[in-house]
Write a protein that holds these residues in place. Structure first.
Motif, PDB file in Angstrom:
ATOM      1  N   LEU A   1       0.908  -1.314  -0.048  1.00  0.00           N
ATOM      2  CA  LEU A   1      -0.019  -0.154   0.089  1.00  0.00           C
ATOM      3  C   LEU A   1       0.819   1.309  -0.019  1.00  0.00           C
ATOM      4  CD1 LEU A   1      -2.677   1.440   0.107  1.00  0.00           C
ATOM      5  CD2 LEU A   1      -2.543   1.055   2.699  1.00  0.00           C
ATOM      6  N   ALA A   2       1.949   1.206   0.859  1.00  0.00           N
ATOM      7  CA  ALA A   2       2.977   2.339   0.984  1.00  0.00           C
ATOM      8  C   ALA A   2       3.444   2.602  -0.327  1.00  0.00           C
ATOM      9  CB  ALA A   2       3.786   2.041   1.950  1.00  0.00           C
ATOM     10  N   PHE A   3       3.992   1.386  -1.008  1.00  0.00           N
ATOM     11  CA  PHE A   3       4.629   1.381  -2.399  1.00  0.00           C
ATOM     12  C   PHE A   3       3.653   2.066  -3.323  1.00  0.00           C
ATOM     13  CE2 PHE A   3       5.560  -0.618  -6.135  1.00  0.00           C
ATOM     14  CZ  PHE A   3       6.645  -0.370  -6.568  1.00  0.00           C
ATOM     15  N   SER A   4       2.590   1.666  -3.506  1.00  0.00           N
ATOM     16  CA  SER A   4       1.428   2.110  -4.860  1.00  0.00           C
ATOM     17  C   SER A   4       1.357   3.665  -4.245  1.00  0.00           C
ATOM     18  CB  SER A   4       0.431   1.219  -4.434  1.00  0.00           C
ATOM     19  OG  SER A   4      -0.584   1.760  -3.403  1.00  0.00           O
ATOM     20  N   HIS A   5       1.492   4.152  -3.117  1.00  0.00           N
ATOM     21  CA  HIS A   5       1.128   5.513  -2.987  1.00  0.00           C
ATOM     22  C   HIS A   5       2.565   6.225  -3.386  1.00  0.00           C
ATOM     23  CE1 HIS A   5      -0.972   8.977  -1.891  1.00  0.00           C
ATOM     24  NE2 HIS A   5      -0.157   9.451  -1.055  1.00  0.00           N
ATOM     25  N   THR A   6       3.566   5.600  -3.344  1.00  0.00           N
ATOM     26  CA  THR A   6       4.809   6.133  -3.636  1.00  0.00           C
ATOM     27  C   THR A   6       5.024   6.353  -5.031  1.00  0.00           C
ATOM     28  OG1 THR A   6       5.887   5.083  -1.531  1.00  0.00           O
ATOM     29  CG2 THR A   6       7.377   5.850  -3.268  1.00  0.00           C
TER      30      THR A   6
ATOM     31  N   PHE B   1      13.041   6.669  -1.423  1.00  0.00           N
ATOM     32  CA  PHE B   1      12.856   6.312  -0.030  1.00  0.00           C
ATOM     33  C   PHE B   1      12.824   7.150   1.087  1.00  0.00           C
ATOM     34  CE2 PHE B   1      15.611   3.596  -2.514  1.00  0.00           C
ATOM     35  CZ  PHE B   1      15.134   2.125  -2.453  1.00  0.00           C
ATOM     36  N   GLY B   2      13.134   8.589   0.627  1.00  0.00           N
ATOM     37  CA  GLY B   2      12.593   9.781   1.333  1.00  0.00           C
ATOM     38  C   GLY B   2      13.444   9.738   2.746  1.00  0.00           C
ATOM     39  N   THR B   3      14.843   9.704   2.651  1.00  0.00           N
ATOM     40  CA  THR B   3      15.749   9.562   3.900  1.00  0.00           C
ATOM     41  C   THR B   3      15.857  10.941   4.372  1.00  0.00           C
ATOM     42  OG1 THR B   3      17.579  10.075   2.252  1.00  0.00           O
ATOM     43  CG2 THR B   3      17.045   7.705   2.838  1.00  0.00           C
ATOM     44  N   VAL B   4      15.624  12.036   3.574  1.00  0.00           N
ATOM     45  CA  VAL B   4      15.627  13.602   4.199  1.00  0.00           C
ATOM     46  C   VAL B   4      14.516  14.321   4.351  1.00  0.00           C
ATOM     47  CG1 VAL B   4      16.857  15.771   4.054  1.00  0.00           C
ATOM     48  CG2 VAL B   4      18.114  13.554   3.592  1.00  0.00           C
ATOM     49  N   SER B   5      13.776  14.306   3.004  1.00  0.00           N
ATOM     50  CA  SER B   5      12.468  15.113   2.777  1.00  0.00           C
ATOM     51  C   SER B   5      11.642  14.409   1.751  1.00  0.00           C
ATOM     52  CB  SER B   5      12.721  16.511   2.926  1.00  0.00           C
ATOM     53  OG  SER B   5      13.345  16.939   1.457  1.00  0.00           O
TER      54      SER B   5
ATOM     55  N   ALA C   1       4.584   6.183   7.255  1.00  0.00           N
ATOM     56  CA  ALA C   1       4.308   6.895   8.402  1.00  0.00           C
ATOM     57  C   ALA C   1       2.682   6.972   8.477  1.00  0.00           C
ATOM     58  CB  ALA C   1       4.968   8.065   8.501  1.00  0.00           C
ATOM     59  N   LYS C   2       2.176   7.425   7.227  1.00  0.00           N
ATOM     60  CA  LYS C   2       0.775   7.570   7.145  1.00  0.00           C
ATOM     61  C   LYS C   2       0.045   6.193   7.544  1.00  0.00           C
ATOM     62  CE  LYS C   2       1.035  11.021   3.755  1.00  0.00           C
ATOM     63  NZ  LYS C   2       0.850  11.381   2.228  1.00  0.00           N
ATOM     64  N   ILE C   3       0.400   5.139   7.124  1.00  0.00           N
ATOM     65  CA  ILE C   3      -0.206   4.036   7.456  1.00  0.00           C
ATOM     66  C   ILE C   3      -0.203   3.467   8.786  1.00  0.00           C
ATOM     67  CG2 ILE C   3       0.002   1.456   6.833  1.00  0.00           C
ATOM     68  CD1 ILE C   3       0.717   2.043   4.177  1.00  0.00           C
ATOM     69  N   ILE C   4       0.958   3.636   9.384  1.00  0.00           N
ATOM     70  CA  ILE C   4       1.032   3.352  10.805  1.00  0.00           C
ATOM     71  C   ILE C   4       0.149   4.442  11.490  1.00  0.00           C
ATOM     72  CG2 ILE C   4       2.741   3.551  12.714  1.00  0.00           C
ATOM     73  CD1 ILE C   4       3.143   1.246  10.630  1.00  0.00           C
TER      74      ILE C   4
END
Length: 140
Positions: free
Chosen positions: A42-47, A90-94, A104-107
């Protein structure tokens, strides 16, 4: 899409994006826990929305951590970009719609699922109030 000579879905991504996304998808596929794997998918598909060659840079928005990308679905059409916005998948900084932010949204959603609450203002401060307390005040 056909008018712009896009015949296959992979053409929406550049080589770097395809490498990062395929590596990520392969790793997710190796997850043995079905529930965790589906949450990661789910996170991957939104990415995918903001990590493709149709991603716009929204230069008029002044936000902390950089300018957020406009995803492929932020417009009503598939408009090819002359220059597109690219970020770390992957979004390591921003960034927005990175794997890290989507996870984070899923959690946050799962936490709300386990313990729902409403927002309320008390002494000019926002507080979280359990939902059932507002619905059934005598039960508490």
């Amino acid at each position: 899409m056909l008018k712009h000579n896009y015949r296959y879905w992979y053409q929406l991504f550049n080589i770097r994006q395809l490498l990062a996304l395929s590596t990520l998808l392969k790793t997710i596929d190796e997850e043995e826990n079905l529930i965790l794997r589906e949450m990661l998918l789910l996170a991957f598909s939104h990415t995918l929305e903001a990590n493709n060659m149709f991603t716009r840079t929204l230069s008029k928005r002044n936000t902390p951590g950089g300018t957020p990308p406009g995803g492929i679905f932020s417009r009503h059409d598939y408009q090819p970009k002359i220059t597109f916005g690219e970020q770390n998948v992957f979004g390591t900084v921003s960034g927005q719609k990175t794997l890290q932010n989507c996870w984070a949204k899923i959690i946050t959603g799962k936490e709300f699922n386990w313990k729902p609450f409403d927002r309320d203002i008390e002494d000019e401060h926002q507080i979280d109030v359990p939902s059932l307390e507002k619905i059934i005040p005598f039960a508490w």
